[in-house]
Enzyme design. Structure first.
Site, PDB file in Angstrom:
ATOM      1  N   CYS A   1       0.842  -1.198   0.000  1.00  0.00           N
ATOM      2  CA  CYS A   1       0.000   0.000   0.000  1.00  0.00           C
ATOM      3  C   CYS A   1       0.876   1.247   0.000  1.00  0.00           C
ATOM      4  O   CYS A   1       1.712   1.445   0.882  1.00  0.00           O
ATOM      5  CB  CYS A   1      -0.920  -0.005   1.226  1.00  0.00           C
ATOM      6  SG  CYS A   1      -1.802   1.545   1.452  1.00  0.00           S
TER       7      CYS A   1
ATOM      8  N   CYS B   1       0.570   3.363   3.182  1.00  0.00           N
ATOM      9  CA  CYS B   1       1.262   2.722   4.307  1.00  0.00           C
ATOM     10  C   CYS B   1       2.772   2.934   4.175  1.00  0.00           C
ATOM     11  O   CYS B   1       3.470   3.149   5.185  1.00  0.00           O
ATOM     12  CB  CYS B   1       0.939   1.230   4.361  1.00  0.00           C
ATOM     13  SG  CYS B   1      -0.676   0.851   5.070  1.00  0.00           S
TER      14      CYS B   1
ATOM     15  N   ASP C   1      -0.774  16.518  -1.405  1.00  0.00           N
ATOM     16  CA  ASP C   1      -1.055  15.669  -2.557  1.00  0.00           C
ATOM     17  C   ASP C   1       0.027  15.893  -3.614  1.00  0.00           C
ATOM     18  O   ASP C   1       0.445  17.027  -3.870  1.00  0.00           O
ATOM     19  CB  ASP C   1      -2.441  15.991  -3.118  1.00  0.00           C
ATOM     20  CG  ASP C   1      -2.935  14.920  -4.061  1.00  0.00           C
ATOM     21  OD1 ASP C   1      -3.891  14.213  -3.707  1.00  0.00           O
ATOM     22  OD2 ASP C   1      -2.370  14.783  -5.165  1.00  0.00           O
TER      23      ASP C   1
ATOM     24  N   HIS D   1      -3.797   0.965   8.459  1.00  0.00           N
ATOM     25  CA  HIS D   1      -4.402   0.748   7.149  1.00  0.00           C
ATOM     26  C   HIS D   1      -5.895   0.489   7.281  1.00  0.00           C
ATOM     27  O   HIS D   1      -6.323  -0.475   7.917  1.00  0.00           O
ATOM     28  CB  HIS D   1      -3.760  -0.423   6.404  1.00  0.00           C
ATOM     29  CG  HIS D   1      -4.370  -0.621   5.048  1.00  0.00           C
ATOM     30  ND1 HIS D   1      -3.919   0.063   3.930  1.00  0.00           N
ATOM     31  CD2 HIS D   1      -5.438  -1.339   4.644  1.00  0.00           C
ATOM     32  CE1 HIS D   1      -4.682  -0.260   2.892  1.00  0.00           C
ATOM     33  NE2 HIS D   1      -5.612  -1.109   3.305  1.00  0.00           N
TER      34      HIS D   1
ATOM     35  N   ASN E   1     -13.210  10.114  -1.402  1.00  0.00           N
ATOM     36  CA  ASN E   1     -13.637   9.248  -2.500  1.00  0.00           C
ATOM     37  C   ASN E   1     -13.656   7.808  -2.001  1.00  0.00           C
ATOM     38  O   ASN E   1     -12.733   7.373  -1.307  1.00  0.00           O
ATOM     39  CB  ASN E   1     -12.682   9.396  -3.684  1.00  0.00           C
ATOM     40  CG  ASN E   1     -12.700  10.802  -4.257  1.00  0.00           C
ATOM     41  OD1 ASN E   1     -13.739  11.449  -4.277  1.00  0.00           O
ATOM     42  ND2 ASN E   1     -11.556  11.282  -4.701  1.00  0.00           N
TER      43      ASN E   1
ATOM     44  N   HIS F   1      -6.303   3.228   0.425  1.00  0.00           N
ATOM     45  CA  HIS F   1      -6.039   3.488   1.850  1.00  0.00           C
ATOM     46  C   HIS F   1      -6.839   4.747   2.141  1.00  0.00           C
ATOM     47  O   HIS F   1      -6.585   5.800   1.529  1.00  0.00           O
ATOM     48  CB  HIS F   1      -4.532   3.678   2.076  1.00  0.00           C
ATOM     49  CG  HIS F   1      -4.125   3.934   3.505  1.00  0.00           C
ATOM     50  ND1 HIS F   1      -3.116   3.226   4.143  1.00  0.00           N
ATOM     51  CD2 HIS F   1      -4.565   4.846   4.414  1.00  0.00           C
ATOM     52  CE1 HIS F   1      -2.955   3.687   5.373  1.00  0.00           C
ATOM     53  NE2 HIS F   1      -3.829   4.673   5.565  1.00  0.00           N
TER      54      HIS F   1
ATOM     55  N   HIS G   1      -8.467   8.064   2.771  1.00  0.00           N
ATOM     56  CA  HIS G   1      -7.845   9.390   2.873  1.00  0.00           C
ATOM     57  C   HIS G   1      -8.884  10.464   2.678  1.00  0.00           C
ATOM     58  O   HIS G   1      -9.804  10.335   1.878  1.00  0.00           O
ATOM     59  CB  HIS G   1      -6.701   9.566   1.872  1.00  0.00           C
ATOM     60  CG  HIS G   1      -7.066   9.212   0.466  1.00  0.00           C
ATOM     61  ND1 HIS G   1      -7.136   7.907   0.031  1.00  0.00           N
ATOM     62  CD2 HIS G   1      -7.386   9.985  -0.598  1.00  0.00           C
ATOM     63  CE1 HIS G   1      -7.488   7.894  -1.250  1.00  0.00           C
ATOM     64  NE2 HIS G   1      -7.660   9.142  -1.644  1.00  0.00           N
TER      65      HIS G   1
ATOM     66  N   HIS H   1      -9.354  14.279   1.496  1.00  0.00           N
ATOM     67  CA  HIS H   1      -8.748  15.384   0.763  1.00  0.00           C
ATOM     68  C   HIS H   1      -9.184  16.690   1.422  1.00  0.00           C
ATOM     69  O   HIS H   1     -10.384  16.897   1.652  1.00  0.00           O
ATOM     70  CB  HIS H   1      -9.237  15.445  -0.681  1.00  0.00           C
ATOM     71  CG  HIS H   1      -8.846  14.290  -1.549  1.00  0.00           C
ATOM     72  ND1 HIS H   1      -7.884  14.379  -2.526  1.00  0.00           N
ATOM     73  CD2 HIS H   1      -9.316  13.018  -1.607  1.00  0.00           C
ATOM     74  CE1 HIS H   1      -7.772  13.212  -3.144  1.00  0.00           C
ATOM     75  NE2 HIS H   1      -8.642  12.365  -2.610  1.00  0.00           N
TER      76      HIS H   1
HETATM   77  P1  5GP Z   1      -8.283   9.284  -4.656  1.00  0.00           P
HETATM   78  O1  5GP Z   1      -8.665   9.390  -6.109  1.00  0.00           O
HETATM   79  O2  5GP Z   1      -7.888   7.885  -4.288  1.00  0.00           O
HETATM   80  O3  5GP Z   1      -9.279   9.882  -3.729  1.00  0.00           O
HETATM   81  O4  5GP Z   1      -7.013  10.217  -4.492  1.00  0.00           O
HETATM   82  C1  5GP Z   1      -5.696   9.757  -4.463  1.00  0.00           C
HETATM   83  C2  5GP Z   1      -4.806  10.964  -4.392  1.00  0.00           C
HETATM   84  O5  5GP Z   1      -3.516  10.523  -4.002  1.00  0.00           O
HETATM   85  C3  5GP Z   1      -4.652  11.705  -5.723  1.00  0.00           C
HETATM   86  O6  5GP Z   1      -5.059  13.060  -5.568  1.00  0.00           O
HETATM   87  C4  5GP Z   1      -3.165  11.572  -6.038  1.00  0.00           C
HETATM   88  O7  5GP Z   1      -2.624  12.744  -6.612  1.00  0.00           O
HETATM   89  C5  5GP Z   1      -2.554  11.282  -4.673  1.00  0.00           C
HETATM   90  N1  5GP Z   1      -1.364  10.467  -4.703  1.00  0.00           N
HETATM   91  C6  5GP Z   1      -1.196   9.290  -5.365  1.00  0.00           C
HETATM   92  N2  5GP Z   1       0.019   8.787  -5.145  1.00  0.00           N
HETATM   93  C7  5GP Z   1       0.647   9.666  -4.304  1.00  0.00           C
HETATM   94  C8  5GP Z   1       1.948   9.686  -3.708  1.00  0.00           C
HETATM   95  O8  5GP Z   1       2.785   8.799  -3.898  1.00  0.00           O
HETATM   96  N3  5GP Z   1       2.240  10.743  -2.911  1.00  0.00           N
HETATM   97  C9  5GP Z   1       1.340  11.740  -2.676  1.00  0.00           C
HETATM   98  N4  5GP Z   1       1.734  12.744  -1.885  1.00  0.00           N
HETATM   99  N5  5GP Z   1       0.109  11.746  -3.214  1.00  0.00           N
HETATM  100  C10 5GP Z   1      -0.232  10.723  -4.024  1.00  0.00           C
HETATM  101 ZN    ZN Z   2      -2.375   1.352   3.616  1.00  0.00          ZN
END
Ligand code: 5GP
Ligand code: ZN
Length: 116
Positions: free
Chosen positions: A4, A7, A30, A46, A86, A97, A99, A101
């Site tokens: 993950c 993680c 982000d 997690h 989301n 995982h 999160h 925003h």
């Molecule tokens: P989701 O679409 O799952 O709600 O959002 C995932 C978010 O994680 C996206 O806005 C993407 O830019 C961010 N993201 C994906 N991989 C990484 C990473 O390795 N580091 C950081 N800081 N953000 C990430």
């Molecule tokens: Zn995780």
């Protein structure tokens, strides 16, 4: 969870620009910001998504929300912000995982969703 990405950020195996951390949660910028302020807040434990939370996760979920204003203000969005979580395929969740925003900045973030 060994594979993950978030993680791995918690474990320090992948770098991230951390903006808040305590024993339960971590907040970091982000990598692909949608607004001038775009912070992700995650539980250190997690949890895959809001679809998989259990009763014992209630406290950490509350903490993620309770810290949002402090984090947003410190990052440059003191006059409000938007929180998004989301969830799953329909919610277009990309990283499995849980999160939160936090998006904001000096200008209003606009309508909540584009209408169909
Ligand atoms: P989701 O679409 O799952 O709600 O959002 C995932 C978010 O994680 C996206 O806005 C993407 O830019 C961010 N993201 C994906 N991989 C990484 C990473 O390795 N580091 C950081 N800081 N953000 C990430
Ligand atoms: Zn995780």
């Amino acid at each position: 969870m060994s594979d993950c990405i978030f993680c791995k950020i918690v474990e320090g195996k992948i770098p991230a620009k951390k903006v808040y951390e305590d024993e339960d949660i971590l907040a970091f910028n982000d990598i692909n910001p949608a607004r001038p302020v775009h912070v992700l807040v995650i539980p250190k434990k997690h949890i895959t998504s809001l679809a998989t939370v259990v009763a014992e996760d209630t406290a950490v979920l509350g903490k993620m929300l309770a810290k949002a204003n402090e984090i947003a203000t410190a990052q440059g969005s003191p006059d409000g912000f938007r929180v998004l979580i989301n969830t799953g395929r329909i919610g277009n969740q990309e990283v499995p995982h849980l999160h939160l925003h936090i998006v904001g900045g000096p200008e209003p973030v606009g309508p909540m969703l584009k209408r169909i």
